[in-house]
Every structure is written in C-alpha cells, then in structure tokens.
Design a protein around this motif. Structure first.
Motif, mmCIF file in Angstrom:
data_model
loop_
_atom_site.group_PDB
_atom_site.id
_atom_site.type_symbol
_atom_site.label_atom_id
_atom_site.label_comp_id
_atom_site.label_asym_id
_atom_site.label_seq_id
_atom_site.Cartn_x
_atom_site.Cartn_y
_atom_site.Cartn_z
ATOM 1 N N ALA A 1 0.728 -1.429 0.067
ATOM 2 C CA ALA A 1 0.009 -0.065 -0.187
ATOM 3 C C ALA A 1 0.695 1.087 0.059
ATOM 4 C CB ALA A 1 -0.963 0.148 1.197
ATOM 5 N N ALA A 2 1.791 1.346 0.719
ATOM 6 C CA ALA A 2 2.887 2.236 0.647
ATOM 7 C C ALA A 2 3.396 2.771 -0.465
ATOM 8 C CB ALA A 2 3.893 2.056 1.716
ATOM 9 N N LEU A 3 3.894 1.561 -1.175
ATOM 10 C CA LEU A 3 4.462 1.743 -2.669
ATOM 11 C C LEU A 3 3.474 2.398 -3.603
ATOM 12 C CD1 LEU A 3 6.307 -1.518 -2.764
ATOM 13 C CD2 LEU A 3 7.461 0.664 -2.889
ATOM 14 N N HIS A 4 2.157 1.776 -3.469
ATOM 15 C CA HIS A 4 1.219 2.574 -4.270
ATOM 16 C C HIS A 4 0.854 3.772 -4.217
ATOM 17 C CE1 HIS A 4 -2.319 2.837 -6.720
ATOM 18 N NE2 HIS A 4 -3.030 3.360 -5.902
ATOM 19 N N ILE A 5 0.962 4.334 -2.741
ATOM 20 C CA ILE A 5 0.869 5.806 -2.744
ATOM 21 C C ILE A 5 2.139 6.518 -3.199
ATOM 22 C CG2 ILE A 5 0.714 7.559 -0.818
ATOM 23 C CD1 ILE A 5 -0.807 5.382 0.892
ATOM 24 N N ALA A 6 3.274 5.929 -2.672
ATOM 25 C CA ALA A 6 4.556 6.909 -3.446
ATOM 26 C C ALA A 6 4.630 6.851 -4.783
ATOM 27 C CB ALA A 6 5.538 6.041 -2.671
ATOM 28 N N ASP A 7 4.308 5.547 -5.400
ATOM 29 C CA ASP A 7 4.339 5.702 -6.806
ATOM 30 C C ASP A 7 3.206 6.627 -7.635
ATOM 31 O OD1 ASP A 7 6.728 3.962 -6.937
ATOM 32 O OD2 ASP A 7 5.311 2.446 -7.134
ATOM 33 N N SER A 8 2.060 6.600 -6.971
ATOM 34 C CA SER A 8 0.910 7.432 -7.716
ATOM 35 C C SER A 8 0.904 8.755 -6.992
ATOM 36 C CB SER A 8 -0.288 6.691 -7.402
ATOM 37 O OG SER A 8 -0.673 6.591 -5.949
ATOM 38 N N GLN A 9 1.267 9.172 -5.910
ATOM 39 C CA GLN A 9 1.183 10.429 -5.366
ATOM 40 C C GLN A 9 2.407 11.118 -4.972
ATOM 41 O OE1 GLN A 9 -1.919 10.546 -2.308
ATOM 42 N NE2 GLN A 9 -2.697 8.781 -2.808
#
Length: 197
Positions: A18-26
């Motif tokens: 989930a953290a990777l998704h946030i960092a990569d998208s935002q």
C-alpha cells in the motif's frame, strides 16, 4: 443478504504494498502514516504493530524492498553481473516513488544480504576485487535509473497539495528502446572497464 467478507489481516507485506502504491501514484512526500492507514482501512496506530519504529521503519522497508534483487549465476561473471544490473534496474523503475530512498539509504537486512550474494557470485566466477566491482555496478544502475526517471517527467508534484486532483506518474511499462539501448551501452563500457582493471 450476502455474508460480509472477513477483513484481510494486516501484515507487513500489505503495508509495504500500500505504501508503494501511494508513493508511486502521489509522491513520497504524500506518504503519511494517516494516509497509509486510510488506504489499508485501519487506524494508523495499527501499522505500528508491524513497524514499531513507525515512519522510519517504513522508509527502511521500502528502500529494502526495491533494492533486494536475486539472480541465478550465469555462465561467467560478466553474464552474472549483467543479469544483476538488469534486474536491479527493473526493480527500481517499477517504483520510482521510492527511488530517492534507494539512492540515500544504505543496504540493510535482505538488501545487504543480496549485495553480499552478488559479491560472492562474482568472486566465485573469477572476477578480481568483486566487492569494488559491485559498488561500481550499483552506482551505475542507480545513476542510470535516476536519469531515466528525471527524463521521463516523473517527479514529485510541485506547488500546494490538492486532494481533489490526484497526481499520477506517467506509464512506466518496459521503458523506451532508446533508454534500454543507452543502459546496455553504458553497461558494456563498465564491464569492459572492470575486465581491464
């Protein structure tokens, strides 16, 4: 009325994903424990059961995740080194949101073990001073990916945060043919230099 699905148990792996998704998208700056808790549908404090040091532990875990690479030894040290570099590049390009962490945090845990494995593989394959070679190879890969990400236009959002306008990076796919060719050309030169050293 259908039965409610039981909640998916919180785990370190789910938190990192989930953290990777946030960092990569935002962008990495928008990765907060509160936002991460919202994405996981848990209270932010629940994350601390899996990462007791909180944000610091999360940053370490993300850096470790994108820099831990394993490959099977090739026919000779050059082939093995080439596979390590290609796999490392792919892992870093997959998550540009945490590239800054990969560039600034020293290898720890599984990442440090992977670096030792790479060094041992190259030494066993006959490369003199394998440790120095691994440092040069890692520096090349990290630098090459940093330039690729910079040229792609992927960057942290500038200006004030605006939750109404989600900021998304460009498609990352397999990379352009030109970027691939540049990477291979530089890698060829580096491997040739290691042969002469």
């Amino acid at each position: 009325m259908p039965a409610k699905r039981p909640p998916i148990p919180l785990s370190r792996e789910r938190i990192i994903e989930a953290a990777l998704h946030i960092a990569d998208s935002q962008g990495l700056r928008r990765l907060t424990m509160r936002r991460l808790g919202d994405a996981l549908q848990v209270e932010a404090m629940a994350i601390y059961h899996h990462l007791p040091r909180g944000k610091d532990a999360l940053m370490d875990a993300l850096a470790e995740h994108v820099t831990t690479v394993h490959v099977e030894p090739g026919g000779d040290w050059r082939e093995t080194a080439r596979e390590w570099c290609r796999a490392s590049r792919a892992a870093l390009r997959e998550h540009p949101g945490v590239l800054a962490l990969a560039l600034t945090k020293p290898p720890k845990g599984q990442a440090a073990m992977a670096v030792r494995e790479q060094t041992e593989q190259l030494a066993e394959a006959g490369l003199p001073d394998a440790a120095q070679a691994v440092r040069a190879l890692r520096a090349y890969v990290f630098g090459a990916v940093a330039v690729e990400v910079q040229q792609s236009g992927w960057a942290e959002p500038a200006g004030p945060e605006d939750d109404a306008e989600p900021w998304l990076p460009p498609s990352r796919g397999g990379g352009s043919a030109a970027a691939d060719a540049d990477f291979e050309r530089g890698l060829d030169a580096l491997l040739a230099g290691l042969t002469r050293s």
